[in-house]
Design a protein around this motif. Structure first.
Motif, short mmCIF file in Angstrom:
data_model
loop_
_atom_site.label_atom_id
_atom_site.label_comp_id
_atom_site.label_asym_id
_atom_site.label_seq_id
_atom_site.Cartn_x
_atom_site.Cartn_y
_atom_site.Cartn_z
N VAL B 68 93.53 -33.14 60.25
CA VAL B 68 92.70 -33.24 59.05
C VAL B 68 93.33 -32.58 57.83
O VAL B 68 92.95 -32.89 56.71
CB VAL B 68 91.28 -32.66 59.26
CG1 VAL B 68 90.54 -33.43 60.33
CG2 VAL B 68 91.34 -31.19 59.59
N THR B 69 94.30 -31.66 58.03
CA THR B 69 94.89 -31.03 56.84
C THR B 69 96.24 -31.65 56.46
O THR B 69 96.62 -31.61 55.30
CB THR B 69 95.09 -29.52 57.05
OG1 THR B 69 95.91 -29.32 58.20
CG2 THR B 69 93.76 -28.81 57.23
N ARG B 70 96.98 -32.19 57.42
CA ARG B 70 98.32 -32.70 57.10
C ARG B 70 98.44 -34.21 57.27
O ARG B 70 98.91 -34.91 56.39
CB ARG B 70 99.38 -32.03 58.00
CG ARG B 70 99.46 -30.52 57.89
CD ARG B 70 100.24 -30.13 56.64
NE ARG B 70 99.98 -28.76 56.28
CZ ARG B 70 100.66 -27.72 56.78
NH1 ARG B 70 101.63 -27.93 57.63
NH2 ARG B 70 100.36 -26.50 56.40
N ILE B 71 98.04 -34.70 58.44
CA ILE B 71 98.32 -36.11 58.75
C ILE B 71 97.39 -37.05 58.00
O ILE B 71 97.82 -38.05 57.46
CB ILE B 71 98.22 -36.34 60.28
CG1 ILE B 71 99.26 -35.47 60.99
CG2 ILE B 71 98.43 -37.81 60.64
CD1 ILE B 71 99.16 -35.49 62.49
N ASN B 72 96.13 -36.69 57.97
CA ASN B 72 95.17 -37.60 57.33
C ASN B 72 94.20 -36.82 56.47
O ASN B 72 93.00 -36.77 56.74
CB ASN B 72 94.43 -38.38 58.43
CG ASN B 72 93.65 -39.53 57.84
OD1 ASN B 72 93.74 -39.81 56.63
ND2 ASN B 72 92.87 -40.21 58.67
N PRO B 73 94.70 -36.17 55.39
CA PRO B 73 93.82 -35.33 54.57
C PRO B 73 93.02 -36.16 53.59
O PRO B 73 93.53 -36.56 52.56
CB PRO B 73 94.81 -34.41 53.84
CG PRO B 73 96.09 -35.18 53.80
CD PRO B 73 96.07 -36.21 54.87
N ARG B 74 91.78 -36.44 53.93
CA ARG B 74 90.91 -37.15 52.99
C ARG B 74 89.50 -36.60 53.12
O ARG B 74 89.20 -35.91 54.09
CB ARG B 74 90.92 -38.65 53.28
CG ARG B 74 90.36 -38.99 54.63
CD ARG B 74 90.51 -40.46 54.96
NE ARG B 74 90.23 -40.66 56.38
CZ ARG B 74 89.01 -40.74 56.90
NH1 ARG B 74 87.93 -40.64 56.15
NH2 ARG B 74 88.84 -40.90 58.20
N GLU B 75 88.70 -36.93 52.15
CA GLU B 75 87.33 -36.41 52.18
C GLU B 75 86.57 -37.06 53.33
O GLU B 75 86.68 -38.26 53.56
CB GLU B 75 86.63 -36.72 50.85
CG GLU B 75 85.42 -35.84 50.64
CD GLU B 75 84.82 -36.06 49.26
OE1 GLU B 75 83.58 -36.08 49.15
OE2 GLU B 75 85.61 -36.23 48.30
N LEU B 80 80.12 -37.32 59.41
CA LEU B 80 81.24 -36.92 60.28
C LEU B 80 81.42 -35.41 60.26
O LEU B 80 81.61 -34.75 61.29
CB LEU B 80 82.52 -37.62 59.81
CG LEU B 80 83.78 -37.27 60.60
CD1 LEU B 80 83.62 -37.71 62.06
CD2 LEU B 80 85.01 -37.93 59.99
N ALA B 81 81.32 -34.82 59.04
CA ALA B 81 81.49 -33.37 58.92
C ALA B 81 80.39 -32.63 59.69
O ALA B 81 80.67 -31.69 60.43
CB ALA B 81 81.46 -32.97 57.46
N GLU B 82 79.16 -33.09 59.55
CA GLU B 82 78.05 -32.44 60.28
C GLU B 82 78.25 -32.60 61.78
O GLU B 82 78.04 -31.67 62.56
CB GLU B 82 76.71 -33.04 59.85
CG GLU B 82 76.25 -32.55 58.48
CD GLU B 82 74.96 -33.23 58.02
OE1 GLU B 82 74.39 -34.03 58.79
OE2 GLU B 82 74.53 -32.94 56.89
N GLY B 83 78.68 -33.79 62.18
CA GLY B 83 78.93 -34.05 63.61
C GLY B 83 80.00 -33.12 64.15
O GLY B 83 79.87 -32.57 65.25
N LEU B 84 81.07 -32.93 63.36
CA LEU B 84 82.16 -32.06 63.80
C LEU B 84 81.69 -30.63 63.96
O LEU B 84 82.01 -29.95 64.94
CB LEU B 84 83.29 -32.10 62.77
CG LEU B 84 84.46 -33.04 63.08
CD1 LEU B 84 85.50 -32.94 61.98
CD2 LEU B 84 85.09 -32.68 64.43
N ILE B 85 80.90 -30.17 62.98
CA ILE B 85 80.46 -28.77 63.01
C ILE B 85 79.48 -28.54 64.16
O ILE B 85 79.63 -27.61 64.96
CB ILE B 85 79.82 -28.36 61.67
CG1 ILE B 85 80.91 -28.31 60.59
CG2 ILE B 85 79.14 -27.01 61.79
CD1 ILE B 85 80.39 -28.12 59.19
#
Lengths: 131, 333
Positions: B68-75, B80-85
């Protein structure tokens, strides 16, 4: 400030005072369950008492604690009201935000307490001996 | 930066490999990586599951972070963010830790299981081990600084300590247990491979803590029964001329006021029982061999070999007297 406003504030502060207490109930149940389970185990094992009775007691206590925490969590979840307004932060200084923030905190504490009570009970479930 | 990083990383890897290789020293006589009993095997598997699990977890989290920070850094979308957390931060660890608890808690039972008819009482002293085998009739056979166990049978170890806290640990055979003055602790071993293993005090207990070890000899059941029979007998003093003179030196120097040699006038209880000391694998609680020169070395230099030990160095004895003592003690098999 008018008389009516003062009354409204007084009423709201009173309800928040109760809610402030309420956020401690989850961890409180966890603490009581933890202390009671360990104390009962230490006492009964030291006196060579009935392990099966102890496990049953811890089982019942755990069931009661989990139901109580789940109920508190459900109340807090409704107070937080996340799904209606999709508002995670409740960071405005308004009465509504305070109300929902306390619900948010109480809900998270209920989740942690639920997990804590479950983990504390696991040894009694899985180990059938005092050794 | 990168130029410095690489060699450091290589060196770290080499050092880690070295640590792993070092554990192979001494054929794993004192190693958790050489499990030779049921209990040690359980611990070994537990450690393996935990380490491999931690490695997989570390790679997953690290990989996700790089993704998420290097290969595919996008918003990310809010969902998805809530699911990840919630999924990765709450549900996943709760389920994983719960699973590990369910897997590991029952493993705690085996080392506490009851014995199968054989109990050994072990008392930690400063800095040696008093070892008493309990016979079926309740009487005890006293030995020291060596634990003998039958293979394939669970033996109960009843642990105690004199004066200070120690800890009992034979890494190749099982877990560790505290030894606490005035309080009995319990551990049981089910050895699965005959051999000579090494135990070590695992709780700091004074100046010679590091020098407080012992040999754990795992024997075939018949050999063990024969050994225990012999160990229960009174001493048979060796008959050679030198050994007889050694027995006189032993009596003259007052050794018997601290040590017992059953069947003789020596009845002391302060130090290790020497009735069958010549049959043991080590001297000085696991720090010396058990040949004649080791006896001489130990008796003459006790205090430098084991600082602050209760036994004084008998360095005033003549070489002849020391050799005679060694012949006597070495002959007490």
């Amino acid at each position: 400030m008018t008389k009516i406003n003062e009354n409204e504030d007084a009423h709201e502060f009173r309800s928040e005072a109760v809610s402030l207490w309420r956020i401690t109930f989850g961890p409180l149940i966890w603490a009581v369950h933890f202390a009671a389970s360990y104390a009962a185990t230490a006492l009964i094992c030291a006196k060579g008492g009935a392990v099966e009775g102890l496990r049953l007691g811890i089982g019942i206590g755990t069931g009661v604690a989990l139901v109580a925490i789940a109920w508190l969590g459900w109340q807090a979840w409704r107070q937080w009201d996340l799904l209606c307004d999709r508002d995670w932060e409740n960071d405005q200084g308004t009465g509504e935000d305070r109300h929902q923030f306390l619900g948010h905190a109480a809900f998270l504490l209920a989740v942690v307490s639920f997990i804590g009570v479950s983990y504390v009970a696991l040894p009694a479930l899985l180990i059938g001996t005092c050794r | 930066m990168t130029r410095f990083k690489r060699p450091t990383r290589t060196r770290t890897l080499v050092a880690l490999a070295g640590v792993l290789l070092m554990s192979a020293c001494g054929e794993g006589r004192q190693s958790v990586l050489n499990p030779s009993g049921r209990d040690a095997l359980l611990l070994y598997d537990l450690a393996l599951v935990m380490f491999v699990g931690a490695l997989v977890l570390w790679l997953l989290v690290g990989g996700l972070f790089v993704y998420v920070t290097r290969i595919n850094p996008r918003e990310m979308s809010r969902g998805l963010a809530e699911g990840l957390i919630i999924g990765g931060g709450v549900l996943f660890p709760v389920v994983l830790l719960g699973g590990l608890l369910v897997y590991s808690l029952p493993l705690m039972q085996a080392p506490r299981e009851a014995d199968e008819g054989m109990r050994v009482h072990i008392t930690a002293e400063q800095w040696w081990w008093r070892v008493e085998y309990e016979l079926p009739d309740g009487s005890r056979v006293t030995s020291a600084n060596e634990l003998r166990l039958p293979v394939g049978r669970r033996t109960g170890l009843i642990l105690n300590a004199h004066r200070v806290i120690h800890a009992f640990w034979v890494p190749a055979l099982g877990g560790k247990a505290d030894m606490i003055p005035g309080r009995e602790t319990y551990l049981s071993f089910l050895p699965e491979e005959a051999g000579t293993y090494r135990g070590q005090c695992a709780e700091f207990c004074g100046a010679s803590h590091a020098l407080m070890a012992f040999e754990a000899v795992v024997m075939e059941p018949d050999d063990f029964a024969a050994w225990l029979d012999a160990e229960a007998q009174e001493a048979t003093p060796p008959q050679s001329e030198e050994a007889t003179r050694g027995a006189q030196v032993f009596a003259r120097e007052g050794c018997g006021s601290c040590h017992t040699v059953r069947g003789t006038q020596a009845l002391g209880k302060v130090g290790p029982d020497l009735t069958h000391v010549g049959g043991r694998v080590s001297l000085g609680a696991g720090i010396l061999g058990a040949e004649a020169p080791d006896f001489v070395n130990w008796i003459a230099h006790t205090e430098s070999l084991k600082p602050e030990v209760a036994m004084p160095s008998y360095d005033h004895l003549s070489p002849d007297d020391l050799a005679a003592l060694a012949a006597y003690l070495g002959g007490l098999e």
